[in-house]
Design an enzyme around this catalytic site. Structure first.
Site, PDB file in Angstrom:
ATOM      1  N   ASP A   1      21.726  -1.241  98.611  1.00  0.00           N
ATOM      2  CA  ASP A   1      21.260  -2.630  98.745  1.00  0.00           C
ATOM      3  C   ASP A   1      22.379  -3.581  99.127  1.00  0.00           C
ATOM      4  O   ASP A   1      22.320  -4.767  98.842  1.00  0.00           O
ATOM      5  CB  ASP A   1      20.610  -3.098  97.435  1.00  0.00           C
ATOM      6  CG  ASP A   1      21.581  -3.061  96.268  1.00  0.00           C
ATOM      7  OD1 ASP A   1      22.648  -2.430  96.387  1.00  0.00           O
ATOM      8  OD2 ASP A   1      21.273  -3.690  95.244  1.00  0.00           O
TER       9      ASP A   1
ATOM     10  N   ASP B   1      25.313  -8.306  98.073  1.00  0.00           N
ATOM     11  CA  ASP B   1      24.300  -7.473  97.396  1.00  0.00           C
ATOM     12  C   ASP B   1      22.959  -8.187  97.574  1.00  0.00           C
ATOM     13  O   ASP B   1      22.812  -9.334  97.175  1.00  0.00           O
ATOM     14  CB  ASP B   1      24.690  -7.380  95.909  1.00  0.00           C
ATOM     15  CG  ASP B   1      23.628  -6.701  95.044  1.00  0.00           C
ATOM     16  OD1 ASP B   1      23.997  -5.860  94.227  1.00  0.00           O
ATOM     17  OD2 ASP B   1      22.437  -7.042  95.166  1.00  0.00           O
TER      18      ASP B   1
ATOM     19  N   LYS C   1      28.757  -5.285  84.255  1.00  0.00           N
ATOM     20  CA  LYS C   1      28.096  -6.502  83.774  1.00  0.00           C
ATOM     21  C   LYS C   1      28.851  -7.127  82.591  1.00  0.00           C
ATOM     22  O   LYS C   1      28.352  -7.177  81.468  1.00  0.00           O
ATOM     23  CB  LYS C   1      26.633  -6.216  83.382  1.00  0.00           C
ATOM     24  CG  LYS C   1      25.808  -5.446  84.409  1.00  0.00           C
ATOM     25  CD  LYS C   1      25.414  -6.275  85.606  1.00  0.00           C
ATOM     26  CE  LYS C   1      24.487  -5.622  86.581  1.00  0.00           C
ATOM     27  NZ  LYS C   1      24.787  -4.373  87.217  1.00  0.00           N
TER      28      LYS C   1
HETATM   29  N1  GDD Z   1      18.500   7.400  93.423  1.00  0.00           N
HETATM   30  C1  GDD Z   1      18.712   6.467  92.536  1.00  0.00           C
HETATM   31  N2  GDD Z   1      18.378   6.712  91.228  1.00  0.00           N
HETATM   32  N3  GDD Z   1      19.227   5.292  92.930  1.00  0.00           N
HETATM   33  C2  GDD Z   1      19.423   4.328  91.989  1.00  0.00           C
HETATM   34  C3  GDD Z   1      19.097   4.516  90.634  1.00  0.00           C
HETATM   35  C4  GDD Z   1      18.545   5.786  90.244  1.00  0.00           C
HETATM   36  O1  GDD Z   1      18.233   6.047  89.076  1.00  0.00           O
HETATM   37  N4  GDD Z   1      19.403   3.367  89.968  1.00  0.00           N
HETATM   38  C5  GDD Z   1      19.896   2.520  90.881  1.00  0.00           C
HETATM   39  N5  GDD Z   1      19.897   3.087  92.110  1.00  0.00           N
HETATM   40  C6  GDD Z   1      20.369   2.494  93.356  1.00  0.00           C
HETATM   41  C7  GDD Z   1      19.674   1.183  93.709  1.00  0.00           C
HETATM   42  O2  GDD Z   1      18.590   1.432  94.586  1.00  0.00           O
HETATM   43  C8  GDD Z   1      20.765   0.400  94.398  1.00  0.00           C
HETATM   44  O3  GDD Z   1      20.808   0.660  95.785  1.00  0.00           O
HETATM   45  C9  GDD Z   1      22.062   0.929  93.792  1.00  0.00           C
HETATM   46  O4  GDD Z   1      21.721   2.173  93.161  1.00  0.00           O
HETATM   47  C10 GDD Z   1      22.655  -0.042  92.765  1.00  0.00           C
HETATM   48  O5  GDD Z   1      21.671  -0.378  91.800  1.00  0.00           O
HETATM   49  P1  GDD Z   1      21.354  -1.905  91.432  1.00  0.00           P
HETATM   50  O6  GDD Z   1      20.254  -1.875  90.439  1.00  0.00           O
HETATM   51  O7  GDD Z   1      21.183  -2.721  92.655  1.00  0.00           O
HETATM   52  O8  GDD Z   1      22.671  -2.287  90.649  1.00  0.00           O
HETATM   53  P2  GDD Z   1      23.394  -3.695  90.550  1.00  0.00           P
HETATM   54  O9  GDD Z   1      23.315  -4.445  91.826  1.00  0.00           O
HETATM   55  O10 GDD Z   1      22.924  -4.393  89.323  1.00  0.00           O
HETATM   56  O11 GDD Z   1      24.913  -3.239  90.284  1.00  0.00           O
HETATM   57  C11 GDD Z   1      25.541  -2.259  91.097  1.00  0.00           C
HETATM   58  O12 GDD Z   1      25.953  -2.808  92.323  1.00  0.00           O
HETATM   59  C12 GDD Z   1      26.968  -3.847  92.238  1.00  0.00           C
HETATM   60  C13 GDD Z   1      27.353  -4.237  93.644  1.00  0.00           C
HETATM   61  O13 GDD Z   1      26.270  -4.630  94.366  1.00  0.00           O
HETATM   62  C14 GDD Z   1      26.747  -1.697  90.326  1.00  0.00           C
HETATM   63  O14 GDD Z   1      27.231  -0.613  91.063  1.00  0.00           O
HETATM   64  C15 GDD Z   1      27.821  -2.744  90.136  1.00  0.00           C
HETATM   65  O15 GDD Z   1      28.972  -2.165  89.533  1.00  0.00           O
HETATM   66  C16 GDD Z   1      28.208  -3.330  91.490  1.00  0.00           C
HETATM   67  O16 GDD Z   1      29.167  -4.386  91.306  1.00  0.00           O
HETATM   68 MG    MG Z   2      22.298  -4.267  93.584  1.00  0.00          MG
END
Ligand code: GDD
Ligand code: MG
Length: 326
Positions: free
Chosen positions: A106, A220, A157
């Site tokens: 994403d 993001d 977080k």
């Molecule tokens: N296959 C799979 N299975 N993908 C997953 C799963 C899962 O169980 N959980 C999350 N994802 C994918 C989501 O689709 C997304 O593309 C990515 O992993 C990150 O998940 P988010 O839910 O968007 O996390 P976030 O935005 O709160 O935090 C993450 O991204 C940040 C940067 O954008 C973390 O990696 C943070 O450390 C980071 O700063």
């Molecule tokens: Mg994200």
């Protein structure tokens, strides 16, 4: 080298846009978000790409197919239930038999991936993550590195208090990982890179590095606000390497105004006196007489009736904004 795109999240914060359209394929200037990531990988010479899915996988597969149209080979792995970011990497184990580039599905960025791969190799790292500076790190993974670029702490977080005590460099969701990392992820269990594996790597004192992005674009696409921001940035040319497609076939009245930044999808009808300013109009949409669309994103087959005014908004698919509505 192979790539794994983590695209299994539910996109909850982007609802209701993601109710029928999983986040990885929400349109960005009328192209699915994953297309931009695939462009990035292909430009770095990585054409073997696995998509790790969990939520509405069929829709994603239907749109992306085998990747040949994008010049890559796509493979799909669907988890029976979400296994977390690291669990998903473990589940796609044969990808990880070699050095792997792992991307959160994403993010929109113009980082040259070759740079982080070179950096990773030059440090002989087991794991390297891309880092970005943001104003408020509390929604991200907060990462501290020492002068050599070695990661010394990773807090997912962080609380405001934790964030205030540390520099604002965050995990940008781009990793280069050696197969040795795979051994740290237990099979068939829910594991997150952010909460389990990165802290474990630190504990074991393995070579874990942060590549700090410098001036590259990064965002993001997690919320409606950032989704709209991505468009405004893209239209203003802030994202490198993105030349927007020529305006395709649509039916615009001579007395309609479409500014040069805007993108109008195929099969749209733009009626006399309508104004489209700094906006993206999805395929098959109708903008009727004297309506205004400014700094907005309109999804496909939506109708903006006459004299309506839409500003700084995102309107979903097949909606109807009535006459005179502002
Ligand atoms: N296959 C799979 N299975 N993908 C997953 C799963 C899962 O169980 N959980 C999350 N994802 C994918 C989501 O689709 C997304 O593309 C990515 O992993 C990150 O998940 P988010 O839910 O968007 O996390 P976030 O935005 O709160 O935090 C993450 O991204 C940040 C940067 O954008 C973390 O990696 C943070 O450390 C980071 O700063
Ligand atoms: Mg994200």
């Amino acid at each position: 080298m192979q790539a794994l795109i983590l695209a299994g999240g539910k996109g909850t914060r982007l609802r209701p846009l993601t109710v029928y359209t999983p986040k990885p394929i929400v349109p960005i200037a009328n192209r699915p978000l994953l297309f931009y990531q695939i462009d990035l990988l292909r430009n770095a010479g990585i054409t073997d790409i696995t998509l790790s899915l969990s939520y509405q996988p069929d829709k994603i597969e239907q749109i992306l197919g085998n990747g040949s149209e994008l010049g890559v080979r796509l493979r799909y792995i669907t988890e029976p239930s979400p296994m977390g970011t690291a669990g998903a990497y473990r589940f796609a184990a044969d990808v990880a038999n070699d050095t792997a580039l792992v991307l959160n599905g994403d993010i929109l960025t113009d980082l040259d991936l070759k740079k982080i791969i070179e950096f990773h190799r030059s440090r002989k790292a087991d794991a390297t993550i891309a880092l970005m500076t943001v104003e408020d790190p509390t929604h991200y993974g907060l990462v501290q590195v020492n002068d050599d670029g070695r990661v010394i702490s990773f807090v997912e977080k962080p609380s405001e208090k934790e964030a205030a005590a540390l520099a604002n460099t965050i995990n940008a969701g781009i990793y280069v990982l050696e197969p040795s990392i795979l051994d740290l992820v237990a099979k068939d269990t829910y594991k997150s890179f952010e909460y389990h594996i990165f802290p474990d790597i630190l504990e074991r004192d393995l070579p874990f590095y942060g590549y700090v992005m410098m001036g590259e674009y990064w965002l993001d696409i997690g919320t409606p606000e950032s989704y709209l921001k991505a468009h405004i940035d893209l239209l203003s040319g802030k994202i490198g390497g993105q030349t927007l497609a020529e305006k395709p076939d649509h039916d615009a009245a001579t007395h309609a105004e479409i500014d040069r930044r805007s993108v109008v999808g195929e099969g749209c009808t733009i009626k006399p006196g309508a104004r489209i300013i700094n906006s993206v109009i999805g395929p098959g949409a109708h903008v009727e007489e004297k309506a205004l669309v400014e700094d907005s994103v309109i999804w496909s087959h939506t109708r903006i009736a006459s004299y309506a005014e839409v500003r700084s908004s995102v309107i979903g698919r097949s909606c109807h904004v009535g006459r005179n509505v502002i």
